[in-house]
Write an enzyme that holds these catalytic residues in place. Structure first.
Site, PDB file in Angstrom:
ATOM      1  N   HIS A  44      10.857   0.132   8.151  1.00 42.62           N
ATOM      2  CA  HIS A  44      10.246   0.506   9.428  1.00 42.62           C
ATOM      3  C   HIS A  44      10.944  -0.219  10.579  1.00 42.62           C
ATOM      4  O   HIS A  44      11.613  -1.223  10.366  1.00 42.62           O
ATOM      5  CB  HIS A  44       8.775   0.068   9.494  1.00 42.62           C
ATOM      6  CG  HIS A  44       7.940   0.445   8.320  1.00 42.62           C
ATOM      7  ND1 HIS A  44       7.004   1.460   8.374  1.00 42.62           N
ATOM      8  CD2 HIS A  44       7.854  -0.075   7.063  1.00 42.62           C
ATOM      9  CE1 HIS A  44       6.384   1.553   7.202  1.00 42.62           C
ATOM     10  NE2 HIS A  44       6.889   0.632   6.390  1.00 42.62           N
ATOM     11  N   THR A  46       9.572  -1.897  14.458  1.00 43.04           N
ATOM     12  CA  THR A  46       8.284  -2.313  14.998  1.00 43.04           C
ATOM     13  C   THR A  46       7.946  -1.704  16.346  1.00 43.04           C
ATOM     14  O   THR A  46       6.780  -1.690  16.736  1.00 43.04           O
ATOM     15  CB  THR A  46       8.248  -3.844  15.153  1.00 43.04           C
ATOM     16  OG1 THR A  46       9.262  -4.243  16.081  1.00 43.04           O
ATOM     17  CG2 THR A  46       8.480  -4.535  13.811  1.00 43.04           C
ATOM     18  N   GLU A 108       9.240  -4.532   7.917  1.00 37.81           N
ATOM     19  CA  GLU A 108       9.249  -4.205   9.339  1.00 37.81           C
ATOM     20  C   GLU A 108      10.432  -4.910   9.995  1.00 37.81           C
ATOM     21  O   GLU A 108      10.642  -6.110   9.799  1.00 37.81           O
ATOM     22  CB  GLU A 108       7.949  -4.638  10.011  1.00 37.81           C
ATOM     23  CG  GLU A 108       6.739  -3.786   9.655  1.00 37.81           C
ATOM     24  CD  GLU A 108       6.668  -2.493  10.464  1.00 37.81           C
ATOM     25  OE1 GLU A 108       7.567  -2.286  11.321  1.00 37.81           O
ATOM     26  OE2 GLU A 108       5.726  -1.713  10.244  1.00 37.81           O
ATOM     27  N   HIS A 155      10.164   5.168   6.877  1.00 38.96           N
ATOM     28  CA  HIS A 155       8.817   5.657   7.187  1.00 38.96           C
ATOM     29  C   HIS A 155       8.862   7.155   7.514  1.00 38.96           C
ATOM     30  O   HIS A 155       7.925   7.905   7.224  1.00 38.96           O
ATOM     31  CB  HIS A 155       8.245   4.865   8.360  1.00 38.96           C
ATOM     32  CG  HIS A 155       6.763   4.845   8.392  1.00 38.96           C
ATOM     33  ND1 HIS A 155       6.040   4.192   9.362  1.00 38.96           N
ATOM     34  CD2 HIS A 155       5.823   5.390   7.576  1.00 38.96           C
ATOM     35  CE1 HIS A 155       4.748   4.336   9.138  1.00 38.96           C
ATOM     36  NE2 HIS A 155       4.591   5.066   8.065  1.00 38.96           N
ATOM     37  N   ASP A 165      10.658   6.274  12.397  1.00 34.79           N
ATOM     38  CA  ASP A 165      11.379   5.057  12.047  1.00 34.79           C
ATOM     39  C   ASP A 165      11.922   5.090  10.623  1.00 34.79           C
ATOM     40  O   ASP A 165      11.307   5.717   9.760  1.00 34.79           O
ATOM     41  CB  ASP A 165      10.494   3.820  12.264  1.00 34.79           C
ATOM     42  CG  ASP A 165       9.139   3.903  11.557  1.00 34.79           C
ATOM     43  OD1 ASP A 165       8.512   4.966  11.606  1.00 34.79           O
ATOM     44  OD2 ASP A 165       8.704   2.895  10.986  1.00 34.79           O
TER      45      ASP A 165
END
Length: 325
Positions: A44, A46, A108, A155, A165
């Site tokens: 991912h 953020t 992340e 993601h 993402d």
């Protein structure tokens, strides 16, 4: 004597208080039939800076197992133990699996994501040092947990209708060079590309291939918004220079290669068939007019000349190819 007895009693009572709680577990044996809880690794960004990312991922319901910062010397924070579920995937699916929080590890990456400008959507790049640190982390996770390359995902793979993402600037090709993600073989791509340049499959074909690859997509047979969005997610990963979500020959070729097992034959591209030109025949003679019975008999017909057949074309002789030293 009383002075000596009191400390003894107190020490006994303390021992009772600090006695271990719960059952006594013997770990002598270890079962052969087991595997890691984690089947997937999900990446991912953020859409926030480092302080905001830490605050969101530690104080709110959303979480991840790891947070990778964008410092000049990147820091990898472990926020959730790998044996536990983190809340990073949300409503998600890949192939026959759904709700991937319980079967995945989430990373992340501190990154601003994207912003819309008059020139279009602009994505934030990933610093080199950050990606160097990520490669080390991903290798460690997949090796320890036995995660297959086809299950290292973004993601946008597992929730394409909601998420973009890690975006088109994420270096998926670099992960492929490290053997960490599934990637189409360039030689097989070159072999079958002419098929799709000549004939583009219909939308239903694209939907079936996207579903076979792993995406959750409804089989409508229409070039609807969900189909274009899922196509864009696929293109972000494998053809990031053009992510318009348009079904084209290059996207079809990549899908065909990725959904065909490596040991299975690909569609055969036949060379064009070259035929000799057929000589033109002279036009047919006009039909004779209908003559009444009382009219004089017509003169004897004059025979038409027979057209000469063209001379055979000699077969060209291919000159020998000189040997390579």
């Amino acid at each position: 004597m009383k002075i000596l007895i009191v400390p003894v009693i107190l020490s006994l009572l303390a021992g009772c208080v600090t006695a271990p709680k719960g059952p006594q577990i013997d770990t002598t044996y270890n079962a052969k039939g087991q595997s890691s809880r984690a089947r997937f690794l999900v990446l991912h960004y953020t859409v926030a800076d480092k302080p905001a990312s830490i605050k969101i991922l530690t104080e709110q319901q959303v979480s991840a197992h790891y947070l990778l910062t964008d410092d000049p010397q990147p820091i990898i924070y472990r926020l959730v133990d790998e044996t536990r579920s983190a809340y990073h995937a949300g409503v998600s699916s890949w192939k026959q699996y759904t709700q991937l929080n319980n079967s995945s590890i989430g990373i992340e990456i501190v990154n601003a994501g994207w912003k819309d400008t008059p020139q279009g959507r602009v994505y934030a790049p990933f610093p080199q040092a950050q990606m160097d640190a990520l490669m080390v982390l991903v290798k460690d996770i997949v090796q320890r947990n036995g995660i297959a390359p086809e299950n290292v995902l973004g993601h946008s793979d597992i929730a394409p209708l909601r998420k973009q993402d890690p975006g088109p600037l994420f270096p998926w090709a670099r992960l492929a060079q490290e053997g960490l993600v599934l990637w189409p073989d360039a030689n097989r791509v070159a072999v079958i590309r002419p098929i799709f340049d000549a004939t583009l499959p219909d939308v239903a074909w694209f939907q079936r291939k996207l579903a076979t690859h792993g995406y959750g997509i409804a089989q409508t047979g229409l070039l609807d918004n969900q189909t274009r969005t899922v196509l864009s997610a696929f293109q972000m990963k494998y053809r990031p220079r053009d992510i318009a979500g348009v079904p084209d020959a290059e996207t079809a070729t990549l899908l065909e290669v990725l959904t065909t097992p490596a040991n299975a034959p690909l569609p055969v591209v036949l060379p064009p068939v070259i035929t000799s030109p057929v000589p033109a025949l002279p036009p047919a003679a006009a039909p004779a007019p209908v003559v009444p019975e009382t009219a004089p008999a017509p003169a004897a017909p004059v025979p038409l000349p027979t057209p000469a057949m063209p001379a055979p074309v000699p077969t060209p002789v291919t000159p020998p190819v000189p040997s390579t030293p």
